[in-house]
Enzyme design. Structure first.
Site: not given
Ligand code: CP
Length: 305
Positions: A51-52, A80, A101, A129
């Site tokens: 999603r993100t 590396k 991320r 998040h």
């Molecule tokens: N909600 C969420 O962060 O989903 P993903 O891990 O798929 O990005």
């Protein structure tokens, strides 16, 4: 230059503006379709995501911009041994804004110190998040029409669930918020959240191990997955993973207007039969994430229509 590392990096006024902009984009997406022409978003994902990453990419494409990046540490020079600091110094020369991320808490913050472009934390370990939080806020506003005076039940892995931590920070800023924390003993919220947010800000909250008991009190039930990837011991994960399973029988205890949110992915914690309940809004929630990320990109790039 602004970075979004924590859900508190936007003031309440800015947060309201981002959510209102997201709603305007939702109603008239064409108006925004060329706003980021010539701009590039880098998605640096050192940890898996559906999603993100894809909603960030869809957001930039919807704005007329372009995207580049990587979707695992293994496919980047992190494999590396390159540091986050060096990577972002380089990527700053390739893109105008970056969503990152990382499995390590604080990595996007480190990136922001060395970056020449805005950094958006797209999830750092078990910490925060913030763009999931924006998605959650937009979803609640969309369906409830308000963000104040809501009783929210957080259920599942409250220890490692970064979406829970960020949403608690965010909702603690709205008047009348009440929290009910539903988790196994081992997965209770971290002490720093309990002391620095709930106790210090005198937010009413209670803890329980029984989901059915508190269902009638809730405006929102925020279900979460037990975060397998954060456990040190597989036996503990197996013992705890199915602690709470929301099914149609349990939904009968809920109010007719209670909403079920989940950041997704789900594993077993919501039975598929709940998907057809009109109160289950988690797939719409995922869709709204695109609009709020479009709004955030425009805000951080200082682009107005
Ligand atoms: N909600 C969420 O962060 O989903 P993903 O891990 O798929 O990005």
């Amino acid at each position: 230059m602004r970075h979004i590392i924590s859900p508190l990096d936007l003031s309440m006024d800015e947060l309201t503006e981002v959510l209102e902009l997201a709603e305007d984009i939702m109603h008239d997406p064409k108006k925004y379709s060329e706003c980021c022409h010539g701009k590039k978003l880098a998605t640096l994902f050192y940890e898996p995501s559906t999603r993100t990453r894809l909603s960030f990419e869809a957001a930039m494409l919807n704005l007329g911009g372009s995207v580049l990046g990587f979707s695992s540490a293994d496919s980047s020079s992190a494999a590396k041994g390159e540091s986050v600091a060096d990577t972002i110094r380089v990527v700053s020369g390739y893109a105008d804004i970056c969503a990152m991320r990382h499995p390590k808490e604080g990595a996007p913050y480190v990136a922001s110190i060395h970056s020449a472009i805005p950094i958006i934390n797209a999830g750092d370990g078990g910490h925060n998040h913030p763009t999931q939080t924006l998605t959650d806020l937009l979803t609640m506003k969309h369906f409830k029409g308000r963000l104040d005076h809501l009783t929210i039940g957080f259920c599942g892995d409250l220890k490692f669930g970064r979406t829970v931590h960020s949403l608690i920070h965010a909702m603690a800023r709205y008047p009348g918020s009440k929290f009910i924390l539903i988790s196994p003993e081992e997965l209770r919220i971290p002490t720093y959240l309990r002391e620095e947010v709930l106790n210090r800000q005198e937010i009413p909250y209670k803890e329980t191990r029984v989901l059915e008991e508190i269902m009638p009190e809730l405006d929102i039930l925020y279900m979460t997955r037990v975060q397998k990837e954060r456990f040190f011991n597989e036996e503990d994960y197996i013992r705890l993973k199915d602690s709470f399973i929301l099914d149609s029988a349990k939904m009968r205890y809920a109010r007719p207007d209670m909403l079920v949110l989940h950041p997704l992915p789900r594993v077993n914690e919501i039975a598929a039969e709940v998907d057809n309940d009109p109160r289950a809004v988690y797939f719409t929630q995922a869709k709204l994430g695109v609009f709020v990320r479009m709004a955030l990109i425009l805000t951080l790039l200082n682009i107005s229509v």
